[in-house]
Structure formats: C-alpha cells, structure tokens
Design a protein around this motif. Structure first.
Motif, PDB file in Angstrom:
ATOM      1  N   ALA A  41       0.822  -1.219   0.000  1.00 59.27           N
ATOM      2  CA  ALA A  41       0.000   0.000   0.000  1.00 59.27           C
ATOM      3  C   ALA A  41       0.851   1.263   0.000  1.00 59.27           C
ATOM      4  CB  ALA A  41      -0.931   0.003   1.222  1.00 59.27           C
ATOM      5  N   GLY A  42       2.097   1.151   0.473  1.00 57.90           N
ATOM      6  CA  GLY A  42       2.856   2.367   0.738  1.00 57.90           C
ATOM      7  C   GLY A  42       3.939   2.709  -0.270  1.00 57.90           C
ATOM      8  N   THR A  45       2.262   3.949  -4.337  1.00 52.21           N
ATOM      9  CA  THR A  45       1.478   5.177  -4.150  1.00 52.21           C
ATOM     10  C   THR A  45       2.405   6.375  -3.926  1.00 52.21           C
ATOM     11  OG1 THR A  45       1.321   4.424  -1.873  1.00 52.21           O
ATOM     12  CG2 THR A  45      -0.667   4.197  -3.208  1.00 52.21           C
ATOM     13  N   LEU A 110     -10.474   3.126  -2.376  1.00 47.51           N
ATOM     14  CA  LEU A 110     -10.691   1.674  -2.329  1.00 47.51           C
ATOM     15  C   LEU A 110     -12.199   1.452  -2.324  1.00 47.51           C
ATOM     16  CD1 LEU A 110      -8.032   0.442   0.293  1.00 47.51           C
ATOM     17  CD2 LEU A 110      -7.951   0.288  -2.201  1.00 47.51           C
ATOM     18  N   TYR A 112     -15.909   0.696  -1.326  1.00 47.72           N
ATOM     19  CA  TYR A 112     -16.678   0.683  -0.070  1.00 47.72           C
ATOM     20  C   TYR A 112     -17.892  -0.207  -0.252  1.00 47.72           C
ATOM     21  CZ  TYR A 112     -14.099   4.536   2.009  1.00 47.72           C
ATOM     22  OH  TYR A 112     -13.114   5.301   2.570  1.00 47.72           O
ATOM     23  N   PRO A 168      -6.827  12.702  -1.546  1.00 51.41           N
ATOM     24  CA  PRO A 168      -5.915  11.698  -2.100  1.00 51.41           C
ATOM     25  C   PRO A 168      -5.727  10.498  -1.183  1.00 51.41           C
ATOM     26  CG  PRO A 168      -4.672  13.600  -1.320  1.00 51.41           C
ATOM     27  CD  PRO A 168      -6.113  13.968  -1.237  1.00 51.41           C
ATOM     28  N   PHE A 169      -5.998  10.688   0.121  1.00 51.83           N
ATOM     29  CA  PHE A 169      -5.849   9.585   1.070  1.00 51.83           C
ATOM     30  C   PHE A 169      -7.216   9.058   1.520  1.00 51.83           C
ATOM     31  CE2 PHE A 169      -1.958  12.174   1.717  1.00 51.83           C
ATOM     32  CZ  PHE A 169      -1.012  11.207   1.404  1.00 51.83           C
ATOM     33  N   GLY A 170      -8.283   9.401   0.802  1.00 56.70           N
ATOM     34  CA  GLY A 170      -9.620   9.007   1.227  1.00 56.70           C
ATOM     35  C   GLY A 170     -10.065   9.852   2.408  1.00 56.70           C
ATOM     36  N   ARG A 174     -11.973   4.767   7.294  1.00 57.95           N
ATOM     37  CA  ARG A 174     -11.147   3.860   6.487  1.00 57.95           C
ATOM     38  C   ARG A 174     -10.149   4.639   5.629  1.00 57.95           C
ATOM     39  NH1 ARG A 174     -12.865  -1.480   6.618  1.00 57.95           N
ATOM     40  NH2 ARG A 174     -10.744  -1.870   5.906  1.00 57.95           N
ATOM     41  N   CYS A 176      -6.616   6.452   4.561  1.00 55.78           N
ATOM     42  CA  CYS A 176      -5.268   5.865   4.575  1.00 55.78           C
ATOM     43  C   CYS A 176      -4.578   6.055   5.926  1.00 55.78           C
ATOM     44  CB  CYS A 176      -4.430   6.519   3.484  1.00 55.78           C
ATOM     45  SG  CYS A 176      -2.734   5.937   3.484  1.00 55.78           S
ATOM     46  N   PRO A 177      -4.217   4.961   6.605  1.00 57.52           N
ATOM     47  CA  PRO A 177      -3.510   5.117   7.883  1.00 57.52           C
ATOM     48  C   PRO A 177      -2.043   5.513   7.692  1.00 57.52           C
ATOM     49  CG  PRO A 177      -3.758   2.785   7.347  1.00 57.52           C
ATOM     50  CD  PRO A 177      -4.456   3.549   6.248  1.00 57.52           C
TER      51      PRO A 177
HETATM   52  C1  HEM Z   1       1.122   9.030  -1.446  1.00 61.21           C
HETATM   53  C2  HEM Z   1       0.977   7.905  -0.793  1.00 61.21           C
HETATM   54  C3  HEM Z   1      -0.333   7.231  -0.482  1.00 61.21           C
HETATM   55  C4  HEM Z   1      -1.570   7.453  -1.033  1.00 61.21           C
HETATM   56  C5  HEM Z   1      -1.948   8.442  -2.130  1.00 61.21           C
HETATM   57  C6  HEM Z   1      -2.492   6.548  -0.367  1.00 61.21           C
HETATM   58  C7  HEM Z   1      -3.860   6.495  -0.636  1.00 61.21           C
HETATM   59  C8  HEM Z   1      -4.733   5.635   0.004  1.00 61.21           C
HETATM   60  C9  HEM Z   1      -6.147   5.617  -0.256  1.00 61.21           C
HETATM   61  C10 HEM Z   1      -6.904   6.514  -1.218  1.00 61.21           C
HETATM   62  C11 HEM Z   1      -6.671   4.634   0.533  1.00 61.21           C
HETATM   63  C12 HEM Z   1      -8.155   4.245   0.591  1.00 61.21           C
HETATM   64  C13 HEM Z   1      -8.883   5.186   1.534  1.00 61.21           C
HETATM   65  C14 HEM Z   1     -10.371   5.192   1.358  1.00 61.21           C
HETATM   66  O1  HEM Z   1     -10.896   4.339   0.642  1.00 61.21           O
HETATM   67  O2  HEM Z   1     -11.043   6.060   1.957  1.00 61.21           O
HETATM   68  C15 HEM Z   1      -5.579   4.028   1.275  1.00 61.21           C
HETATM   69  C16 HEM Z   1      -5.729   2.991   2.164  1.00 61.21           C
HETATM   70  C17 HEM Z   1      -4.681   2.403   2.832  1.00 61.21           C
HETATM   71  N1  HEM Z   1      -3.375   2.822   2.850  1.00 61.21           N
HETATM   72 FE1  HEM Z   1      -2.605   4.361   1.781  1.00 61.21          FE
HETATM   73  N2  HEM Z   1      -1.812   5.796   0.537  1.00 61.21           N
HETATM   74  C18 HEM Z   1      -0.499   6.179   0.518  1.00 61.21           C
HETATM   75  C19 HEM Z   1       0.541   5.704   1.315  1.00 61.21           C
HETATM   76  C20 HEM Z   1       0.397   4.703   2.250  1.00 61.21           C
HETATM   77  C21 HEM Z   1       1.456   4.255   3.141  1.00 61.21           C
HETATM   78  C22 HEM Z   1       2.876   4.870   3.193  1.00 61.21           C
HETATM   79  C23 HEM Z   1       0.931   3.225   3.870  1.00 61.21           C
HETATM   80  C24 HEM Z   1       1.572   2.402   4.960  1.00 61.21           C
HETATM   81  C25 HEM Z   1       2.873   2.288   5.148  1.00 61.21           C
HETATM   82  C26 HEM Z   1      -0.450   3.033   3.466  1.00 61.21           C
HETATM   83  C27 HEM Z   1      -1.306   2.081   3.966  1.00 61.21           C
HETATM   84  C28 HEM Z   1      -2.648   1.982   3.648  1.00 61.21           C
HETATM   85  C29 HEM Z   1      -3.531   0.947   4.192  1.00 61.21           C
HETATM   86  C30 HEM Z   1      -3.130  -0.202   5.142  1.00 61.21           C
HETATM   87  C31 HEM Z   1      -4.810   1.217   3.674  1.00 61.21           C
HETATM   88  C32 HEM Z   1      -6.113   0.453   3.934  1.00 61.21           C
HETATM   89  C33 HEM Z   1      -6.838   1.098   5.124  1.00 61.21           C
HETATM   90  C34 HEM Z   1      -8.194   0.449   5.427  1.00 61.21           C
HETATM   91  O3  HEM Z   1      -8.760  -0.217   4.572  1.00 61.21           O
HETATM   92  O4  HEM Z   1      -8.711   0.661   6.539  1.00 61.21           O
HETATM   93  N3  HEM Z   1      -0.743   3.966   2.479  1.00 61.21           N
HETATM   94  N4  HEM Z   1      -4.410   4.676   0.944  1.00 61.21           N
END
Ligand code: HEM
Length: 240
Positions: A41-42, A45, A110, A112, A168-170, A174, A176-177
C-alpha cells in the motif's frame, strides 16, 4: 522468527516483542501479512506521486525555482534537508498537494460496501453494493477550483482550507492510515531532489503528462530528466 527481545525501535521489532507476550494473536503469518500490506500500500502510491510532482515541476520551471529558493532560504546549502525541516517548507508542501490534486495515486480510492441500505447524495444504495468514489473529477471540479487543470501550488499557499477539498488519502475511518508517513517521505524525497540537484528536461521537450493504466495511476511515459549535482552533494558526501 527470532525469539530474543528485539528493541531497535522498528515496527518489526515491536511486532516481534508483541509476539512474545501474545503469541496466539501475533503469529508469524499475521506479522508477515501486516508488513506485506504496508509495503504494497505504501511504496507505489508514494513513488508515483513523487514522479507526478517532479514531472509537473519540470514543466513549470518557475515553480521549481521558487521551491529551490524556499529550501535554500530555510535550510541552506550547508546541511542536507532532514525530516523535521519538511514542516517549515510550506511551498514544497503546496507542490505535493497540487500534484495529488491533479494526479491522485488511487483515483478511485478503495471500494466501499455499505453494510445496510443507505442514501448517498440523494441516491438509494442497497446494503452490499460496491461503491466507488472517483476523486479524480472531484479534484478538478470547476465549481471548486479556479483554472482546475492547471498546476498552481499557490492555490494551497496561505490557505489551509483548500487542502480539505482534496481526498488523495480518502476520508473517514477507512482513510489511509499511512498518510502521515507518506507526507513525510514525499516531502523529504522531493525536498532532497530539489536541494541536491539542478533539473532540466531532456532536449527541452515538455514532459508528457498522459496518464497510464494501473491500480495506482502511473504515467503512461515514465519520467526522464537531466540532473546536475549542486555544491551540497560534494560537501555532504565527498568532503572529509
Ligand atoms: C502518497 C501515498 C499514499 C496514497 C496516495 C495513499 C492512498 C490511500 C487511499 C486513497 C486509501 C483508501 C482510503 C479510502 O478508501 O477512503 C488508502 C488505504 C490504505 N493505505 Fe494508503 N496511501 C499512501 C501511502 C500509504 C502508506 C505509506 C501506507 C503504509 C505504510 C499506506 C497504507 C494503507 C492501508 C493499510 C490502507 C487500507 C486502510 C483500510 O482499509 O482501513 N498507504 N491509501
């Protein structure tokens, strides 16, 4: 996995320590799964967003120059940029926000699935349906943004409310953590690239900004650029 007490402060160390106190929950499989999710995920992105940001900077040399001036004023050419410096670099942060507005790495977030029937924006959505949020057009909505397709980091400068208009992170529980980590990594990486190198386009040609296909939105044409080390590179890496 290793069983002695691990205390180097890394996430794997913490998980392995937890495994000792609660081995039934923190199995090797759970720990491996967690690490895999974080890497999957990290990484893409974050790197794809940096590539979009650099591409935009190369097509907007005046923005690149302003970002370099900010770094030279705030940090200088004696010390390499470090993580705590990123919070001082407001223009650099605006560049990252603007790159994420135009090119969100996960444009459909992601999927929903509402657990019960509900109404979203006036539409009846049955429980169990898959709901996709398309952040891409929301980020370019002419009702929300002036000149929405242009790269203008200034729109985020001195106005914190603007950053709440992008997702961009939702959003919500839920979301992005990893957003905090991603923002720090992107700020540090992009800041280092700007502080350490002079950048130019190959043969002066505009960078092609066509979007490609993929789960994270890639560039159709990977970025190619020329760079020349600035004095800080010699100072930081090659002098005694
Ligand atoms: C620019 C970098 C990143 C972007 C643009 C991004 C974007 C997102 C987005 C859009 C989601 C879905 C949120 C939603 O549906 O509301 C997500 C979920 C998630 N992201 Fe990121 N992310 C990034 C970096 C990271 C990093 C660095 C990590 C961890 C090291 C990470 C871990 C996760 C995880 C575990 C989820 C699932 C959360 C869940 O379903 O509860 N992401 N991310």
């Amino acid at each position: 996995m290793k069983q002695e007490n691990n205390d180097n402060g890394s996430m794997v160390d913490h998980l392995l320590n937890l495994q000792q106190s609660d081995p039934n929950y923190y199995t090797d499989e759970i720990i491996k799964g967690l690490m895999l999710v974080l890497i999957l995920a990290g990484t893409d992105t974050t790197s794809v967003t940096i590539e979009w940001a650099m591409s935009n900077l190369l097509n907007h040399p005046e923005v690149l120059k302003k970002a370099q001036a900010e770094i030279d004023t705030e940090i200088g050419q004696e010390n390499l940029i470090d993580e705590p410096d990123v919070s001082k670099l407001k223009y650099l942060q605006s560049i990252i926000l603007e790159a994420q507005r135009l090119h969100p790495a996960l444009p459909l977030l992601l999927p929903y699935v509402p657990s019960t029937d509900c109404t979203i924006g006036g539409y009846d959505v049955p429980g169990g349906a898959i709901v996709l949020v398309n952040a891409w057009p929301i980020h370019r909505d002419p009702q929300s943004w002036d000149d929405p397709t242009s790269f203008k980091p200034e729109r985020f400068e001195n106005d914190d409310s603007q950053s709440h208009k992008i997702m961009p992170f939702g959003l919500g529980r839920r979301a992005c953590p990893g957003s905090g980590l991603a923002q720090r990594v992107m700020g540090l990486t992009l800041g280092s690239l700007i502080q350490c190198f002079e950048w130019e386009r190959v043969d002066g040609k505009e960078i092609n900004m066509t979007e490609g296909m993929g789960s994270t939105m890639p560039k159709a044409h990977p970025l190619e650029a020329l760079c020349k080390a600035r004095p800080i590179v010699n100072r930081a890496f090659f002098s005694n």
